[in-house]
Design a protein around this motif. Structure first.
Motif, mmCIF file in Angstrom:
data_model
loop_
_atom_site.group_PDB
_atom_site.id
_atom_site.type_symbol
_atom_site.label_atom_id
_atom_site.label_comp_id
_atom_site.label_asym_id
_atom_site.label_seq_id
_atom_site.Cartn_x
_atom_site.Cartn_y
_atom_site.Cartn_z
ATOM 1 N N ILE A 55 0.842 -1.209 0.000
ATOM 2 C CA ILE A 55 0.000 0.000 0.000
ATOM 3 C C ILE A 55 0.870 1.250 0.000
ATOM 4 O O ILE A 55 1.866 1.327 0.734
ATOM 5 N N TYR A 78 0.259 5.305 0.692
ATOM 6 C CA TYR A 78 -0.635 6.376 1.124
ATOM 7 C C TYR A 78 -0.015 7.708 0.728
ATOM 8 O O TYR A 78 1.015 8.100 1.283
ATOM 9 N N ASP A 135 -10.660 -6.373 9.789
ATOM 10 C CA ASP A 135 -10.174 -7.216 8.688
ATOM 11 C C ASP A 135 -11.107 -8.414 8.532
ATOM 12 O O ASP A 135 -11.818 -8.788 9.450
ATOM 13 N N LEU A 163 1.202 -7.086 9.579
ATOM 14 C CA LEU A 163 1.401 -5.804 8.891
ATOM 15 C C LEU A 163 2.785 -5.241 9.146
ATOM 16 O O LEU A 163 3.165 -5.019 10.292
ATOM 17 N N HIS A 187 -9.803 -0.693 13.103
ATOM 18 C CA HIS A 187 -8.590 0.119 12.995
ATOM 19 C C HIS A 187 -8.701 0.978 11.752
ATOM 20 O O HIS A 187 -9.602 0.767 10.922
ATOM 21 N N VAL A 204 -6.311 4.146 9.160
ATOM 22 C CA VAL A 204 -5.049 4.848 8.908
ATOM 23 C C VAL A 204 -5.364 6.297 8.570
ATOM 24 O O VAL A 204 -6.107 6.580 7.617
ATOM 25 N N ARG A 229 3.446 7.341 2.843
ATOM 26 C CA ARG A 229 3.529 6.194 3.758
ATOM 27 C C ARG A 229 3.397 4.909 2.942
ATOM 28 O O ARG A 229 2.577 4.840 2.025
ATOM 29 N N SER A 263 2.996 0.630 3.437
ATOM 30 C CA SER A 263 2.784 -0.476 4.370
ATOM 31 C C SER A 263 2.547 -1.742 3.557
ATOM 32 O O SER A 263 2.295 -1.685 2.343
ATOM 33 N N PHE A 287 -2.585 -10.829 4.583
ATOM 34 C CA PHE A 287 -3.847 -11.320 5.122
ATOM 35 C C PHE A 287 -3.871 -12.836 4.962
ATOM 36 O O PHE A 287 -3.966 -13.333 3.832
#
Ligand code: AKG
Ligand code: FE2
Length: 321
Positions: A179, A181, A200, A207, A255, A257, A265, A267, A271
């Protein structure tokens, strides 16, 4: 209740049974209290993380038209590039300010599940970048192995056979996701959602997050607390399938972000999800007369597909066809 536990899992890689039990107890406690914890002492090397992160940055810096050559919305098996705003994790907020790359278990065109057009099954779609494919395929396998080690430790407290998850994670539908961001530029847009509040979907998520920060976890009192980056760790959290399996003994915790201010960012969540036909039904040790099963039985694939349809408009459109 303001900081997540950090668990050293290195004893899981030794053979002293008592040390194994102690790690299993810590994981059990964290799963009941938080559904979230950090792990350190895992076998993924810093060099590997750097290599994957470098490739992720190379990929996300490509022109959008180049990235869209592997557009995830043109697949039925959830592989490839998701542009900004493709996903909307929190239906009460605008679509997520993030772009993604998703890969799964690579199944060739002549695999029976692919021939049968089973959902979520098919080949990976990698970008044409030198060194990318072997690195990502290896990283996928190593993250899968790490997830299964943690799951094996969880069987002790859940009162199920040691190989309960191993037998269900044959040809899994686990996803490795990268990912990016993009930054927001003013403090006043502090509520900008890089990833909207969500739980999730699957079993367990591992993560890696870079140094930018922004991940927040909702504690049992409903307060959002920061889950800051900690060098050499993964943040681990449980998803809804594990909550269902354990009859909510283990928590699947919301959760989100917050978009980073002025910096990019990166990450990489992994999963871990079992074989698509796996039955997700209350474990025997998680029910009794006072605690009957809360959720109807479902399968892994059925459950994942319904959650994808909640958060991806293109998936709803595909299903309408
Ligand atoms: O990027 C992060 O830190 C978290 C991402 C996340 O929660 C997700 O993709 O499910
Ligand atoms: Fe998440």
């Amino acid at each position: 209740m303001n900081s997540l536990p950090i668990i050293d899992i290195s004893p899981l890689y030794g053979d002293a049974p008592s040390a194994w039990q102690s790690v299993a107890n810590q994981i059990d406690q964290a799963c009941r209290q938080w559904g979230f914890f950090y792990i350190k002492g895992h076998p993924i090397s810093p060099a590997r993380i750097t290599q994957v992160l470098d490739q992720a940055q190379r990929f996300f810096r490509l022109p959008v038209a180049e990235k869209l050559k592997i557009d995830i919305t043109q697949t039925r098996h959830h592989r490839g590039y998701g542009a900004v705003a493709t996903e909307q994790l929190d239906p009460a907020k605008p679509s997520d300010l993030k772009e993604t790359f998703d890969m799964g278990l690579h199944l060739p065109a002549d695999h029976p599940d692919v021939l049968a057009h089973k959902p979520l099954r098919g080949p990976n779609r990698h970008p044409d970048l030198a060194g990318w494919e072997p690195l990502m395929e290896q990283h996928y396998r190593d993250m899968q192995a790490l997830a299964q080690t943690l799951l094996r430790a969880m069987t002790l407290a859940l009162g199920i056979e040691r190989d309960f998850f191993d037998t269900r994670f044959t040809e899994p539908v686990s996803v490795l996701r990268l990912i990016h961001y993009p930054p927001r530029h003013t403090a006043s847009s502090a509520e900008q959602q890089g990833a909207g509040a969500h739980t999730d979907y699957g079993c367990i998520t591992l993560l890696y997050q870079d140094a930018a920060g922004g991940l927040q976890v909702r504690n049992v009192n409903g307060q959002w607390i920061d889950a800051p980056p900690i060098d050499g760790t993964f943040v681990v959290n449980l998803g809804d399938m594990m909550a269902r399996w354990s009859n909510d003994r283990y928590l699947s915790t919301p959760h989100r972000v917050i978009s980073p201010l002025g910096v990019d960012r990166y990450s990489m969540p992994f999963f871990a999800e079992p074989h698509p036909d796996t039955l997700i039904q209350c474990l025997p040790g998680c029910q009794d007369e006072g605690h009957p099963p809360k959720y109807p039985t479902t399968t892994c694939a059925e459950f994942l597909l319904s959650r994808f349809a909640d958060t991806y408009a293109y998936r709803r459109e595909q299903q309408a066809v």
